[in-house]
Design a protein around this motif. Structure first.
Motif, mmCIF file in Angstrom:
data_model
loop_
_atom_site.group_PDB
_atom_site.id
_atom_site.type_symbol
_atom_site.label_atom_id
_atom_site.label_comp_id
_atom_site.label_asym_id
_atom_site.label_seq_id
_atom_site.Cartn_x
_atom_site.Cartn_y
_atom_site.Cartn_z
ATOM 1 N N SER A 121 -7.065 12.756 0.127
ATOM 2 C CA SER A 121 -5.931 11.847 -0.071
ATOM 3 C C SER A 121 -5.818 11.447 -1.537
ATOM 4 C CB SER A 121 -6.089 10.581 0.785
ATOM 5 O OG SER A 121 -5.856 10.857 2.145
ATOM 6 N N TYR A 122 -4.586 11.204 -1.963
ATOM 7 C CA TYR A 122 -4.314 10.846 -3.356
ATOM 8 C C TYR A 122 -3.359 9.659 -3.395
ATOM 9 C CZ TYR A 122 -2.111 11.174 -7.987
ATOM 10 O OH TYR A 122 -1.615 10.895 -9.228
ATOM 11 N N VAL A 123 -3.687 8.657 -4.203
ATOM 12 C CA VAL A 123 -2.820 7.495 -4.371
ATOM 13 C C VAL A 123 -2.434 7.394 -5.845
ATOM 14 C CG1 VAL A 123 -2.507 5.031 -4.002
ATOM 15 C CG2 VAL A 123 -4.076 6.311 -2.532
ATOM 16 N N PRO A 124 -1.163 7.677 -6.179
ATOM 17 C CA PRO A 124 -0.730 7.570 -7.576
ATOM 18 C C PRO A 124 -0.467 6.127 -7.963
ATOM 19 C CG PRO A 124 1.116 8.181 -6.206
ATOM 20 C CD PRO A 124 -0.087 8.131 -5.293
ATOM 21 N N GLN A 125 -0.276 5.900 -9.242
ATOM 22 C CA GLN A 125 0.042 4.550 -9.701
ATOM 23 C C GLN A 125 1.409 4.124 -9.193
ATOM 24 O OE1 GLN A 125 -0.186 4.050 -13.940
ATOM 25 N NE2 GLN A 125 0.133 1.852 -13.858
ATOM 26 N N ASN A 126 2.358 5.059 -9.201
ATOM 27 C CA ASN A 126 3.705 4.781 -8.707
ATOM 28 C C ASN A 126 3.885 5.484 -7.365
ATOM 29 O OD1 ASN A 126 4.554 3.312 -11.087
ATOM 30 N ND2 ASN A 126 4.657 5.280 -12.133
ATOM 31 N N VAL A 127 3.790 4.720 -6.300
ATOM 32 C CA VAL A 127 3.841 5.272 -4.951
ATOM 33 C C VAL A 127 5.286 5.511 -4.513
ATOM 34 C CG1 VAL A 127 3.309 4.809 -2.525
ATOM 35 C CG2 VAL A 127 1.686 4.145 -4.311
ATOM 36 N N PHE A 128 5.541 6.680 -3.925
ATOM 37 C CA PHE A 128 6.875 6.960 -3.381
ATOM 38 C C PHE A 128 7.021 6.283 -2.021
ATOM 39 C CE2 PHE A 128 9.340 9.500 -0.328
ATOM 40 C CZ PHE A 128 10.601 9.369 -0.900
ATOM 41 N N ILE A 134 7.817 0.466 7.834
ATOM 42 C CA ILE A 134 6.449 0.467 7.315
ATOM 43 C C ILE A 134 5.637 1.549 8.013
ATOM 44 C CG2 ILE A 134 4.312 -0.865 7.208
ATOM 45 C CD1 ILE A 134 6.026 -3.390 6.904
ATOM 46 N N LEU A 135 5.795 1.646 9.322
ATOM 47 C CA LEU A 135 5.074 2.657 10.094
ATOM 48 C C LEU A 135 5.377 4.056 9.586
ATOM 49 C CD1 LEU A 135 3.370 3.579 12.526
ATOM 50 C CD2 LEU A 135 5.449 3.483 13.911
ATOM 51 N N GLU A 136 6.651 4.374 9.390
ATOM 52 C CA GLU A 136 7.042 5.712 8.937
ATOM 53 C C GLU A 136 6.464 6.026 7.562
ATOM 54 O OE1 GLU A 136 11.362 6.109 11.248
ATOM 55 O OE2 GLU A 136 11.237 5.175 9.258
ATOM 56 N N ASN A 137 6.320 5.010 6.724
ATOM 57 C CA ASN A 137 5.771 5.237 5.390
ATOM 58 C C ASN A 137 4.262 5.405 5.406
ATOM 59 O OD1 ASN A 137 7.668 5.047 2.862
ATOM 60 N ND2 ASN A 137 8.552 3.671 4.395
ATOM 61 N N VAL A 138 3.586 4.759 6.337
ATOM 62 C CA VAL A 138 2.136 4.915 6.433
ATOM 63 C C VAL A 138 1.768 6.296 6.968
ATOM 64 C CG1 VAL A 138 0.037 4.104 7.591
ATOM 65 C CG2 VAL A 138 1.664 2.450 6.655
ATOM 66 N N ILE A 139 2.484 6.769 7.984
ATOM 67 C CA ILE A 139 2.148 8.060 8.613
ATOM 68 C C ILE A 139 2.933 9.207 7.989
ATOM 69 C CG2 ILE A 139 1.651 6.875 10.777
ATOM 70 C CD1 ILE A 139 4.250 8.137 11.897
ATOM 71 N N LEU A 140 3.529 9.000 6.852
ATOM 72 C CA LEU A 140 4.403 9.983 6.204
ATOM 73 C C LEU A 140 3.809 11.396 6.250
ATOM 74 C CD1 LEU A 140 7.067 10.182 4.566
ATOM 75 C CD2 LEU A 140 5.653 10.022 2.505
ATOM 76 N N GLY A 141 4.580 12.328 6.841
ATOM 77 C CA GLY A 141 4.138 13.714 6.919
ATOM 78 C C GLY A 141 3.486 14.077 8.243
ATOM 79 N N TYR A 142 3.244 13.094 9.098
ATOM 80 C CA TYR A 142 2.596 13.356 10.376
ATOM 81 C C TYR A 142 3.436 12.811 11.523
ATOM 82 C CZ TYR A 142 -1.540 14.409 7.585
ATOM 83 O OH TYR A 142 -2.401 14.947 6.670
ATOM 84 N N ASP A 143 3.367 13.475 12.671
ATOM 85 C CA ASP A 143 4.039 12.993 13.873
ATOM 86 C C ASP A 143 3.260 11.808 14.434
ATOM 87 O OD1 ASP A 143 5.994 14.966 13.742
ATOM 88 O OD2 ASP A 143 4.740 16.401 14.844
ATOM 89 N N GLN A 187 2.902 -4.577 -2.917
ATOM 90 C CA GLN A 187 3.043 -4.131 -1.532
ATOM 91 C C GLN A 187 3.274 -2.628 -1.451
ATOM 92 O OE1 GLN A 187 6.207 -6.811 -0.444
ATOM 93 N NE2 GLN A 187 4.812 -8.314 0.475
ATOM 94 N N LYS A 188 4.035 -2.101 -2.391
ATOM 95 C CA LYS A 188 4.249 -0.652 -2.435
ATOM 96 C C LYS A 188 2.929 0.082 -2.628
ATOM 97 C CE LYS A 188 8.948 -0.802 -4.331
ATOM 98 N NZ LYS A 188 9.787 -0.481 -5.526
ATOM 99 N N GLN A 189 2.128 -0.420 -3.578
ATOM 100 C CA GLN A 189 0.845 0.223 -3.815
ATOM 101 C C GLN A 189 -0.049 0.157 -2.586
ATOM 102 O OE1 GLN A 189 -0.989 -1.266 -7.457
ATOM 103 N NE2 GLN A 189 -0.369 0.610 -8.477
ATOM 104 N N ARG A 190 -0.031 -0.970 -1.891
ATOM 105 C CA ARG A 190 -0.879 -1.108 -0.710
ATOM 106 C C ARG A 190 -0.396 -0.229 0.439
ATOM 107 N NH1 ARG A 190 -1.356 -7.521 -0.273
ATOM 108 N NH2 ARG A 190 0.433 -7.437 -1.677
#
Length: 286
Positions: A121-128, A134-143, A187-190
């Motif tokens: 996993s990778y967390v950039p300084q500027n999160v997309f 919130i749920l969709e953003n946490v599981i982004l890329g997975y069903d 909040q975006k970073q978290r």
């Protein structure tokens, strides 16, 4: 004018996607929905690596070697332009060395990421942040499966978002707005950190991922990361002294070279005090 300004970037993205498609086509291991990374070892070996960009007169790295053991927290520090981001990009497989090799679990980073999806996993300084919940953003890329809710809350708890999300009337289904317009920078970073932790990765790379957090939140998050010791390898491009100081090992870089690699105290002793006008990090700031 907008199209013309983005043509160069678009071409690079197209080339990168093509390269990754070629790599992943060679992987036949089925996707593991339970994120069970059998056979994966989060040990990183950088062996005699030389790397330079096409338009660069000299290589950024020359004959660089470094081994990061499994289950350790390693901080990468150094002044701007020292090569920290390029080193991380090599580790993640975004860049490939001209000579030498980078290995994760004995294979190239690209093959490791494809074979053990979610293990890195990778967390950039500027999160997309995408428009959605919130749920969709946490599981982004997975069903999403309702049975995964415990995993989602666990990721939110470690990223110091659990209490805030539970206080919202819509909870996990709260809309974040276009590009996360309803969220603060912290909040975006978290959310980005929770996204990285959702798959229970064995290797996490944090690229100044706590720069927008207040001191107390960063402290709590650092404590949560410490609980992952021995199970997960963490690479942290440092933003604050408090984050770096708790690392098992620190890599101090200057001008594309590893000046020192060791404990906090060992690095502080080896790195000489630099002139304040040079823009380099002082010894006392390590």
């Amino acid at each position: 004018m907008t199209i013309q300004a983005n043509l160069v970037i678009s071409q690079k993205v197209k080339e990168l996607l093509s390269e990754f498609q070629t790599t992943t086509d060679a992987i036949t291991t089925p996707y593991n929905s339970k994120f069970d990374y059998k056979g994966f070892e989060s040990k990183i070996i950088i062996d005699n690596v030389t790397f330079g960009y096409k338009d660069s007169e000299k290589p950024i790295f020359k004959n660089m070697s470094l081994t990061i053991p499994q289950g350790k927290i390693v901080g990468i520090v150094g002044p701007s332009g020292s090569g920290k981001t390029s080193l991380v990009d090599l580790i993640l497989g975004v860049l490939e060395p001209v000579n030498g090799k980078v290995l994760i679990s004995g294979v190239s980073p690209r093959i490791a990421a494809a074979k053990w999806s979610g293990a890195i996993s990778y967390v950039p300084q500027n999160v997309f942040i995408k428009e959605g919940t919130i749920l969709e953003n946490v599981i982004l890329g997975y069903d999403y499966d309702p049975s995964d809710e415990i995993r989602v809350w666990g990721a939110l708890q470690k990223s110091q978002l659990e209490s805030w999300v539970k206080s919202l009337s819509e909870g996990l289904n709260t809309q974040v707005g276009e590009f996360g317009s309803r969220l603060s920078g912290g909040q975006k970073q978290r959310v980005g950190i929770a996204r990285a932790l959702y798959t229970s990765p064995k290797l996490i790379v944090l690229d100044e991922a706590t720069s927008s957090l207040d001191s107390q939140t960063e402290h709590d998050f650092t404590d949560a990361l410490n609980s992952l010791k021995s199970k997960t390898t963490l690479i942290i491009i440092a933003h604050r002294l408090s984050t770096v100081k708790q690392c098992n090992k620190i890599v101090y870089m200057e001008d594309g070279e590893i000046v020192s690699f060791g404990s906090f105290e060992e690095v502080r002793e080896k790195v000489p005090r630099q002139d304040a006008g040079s823009g380099r990090v002082h010894q006392r700031n390590l």
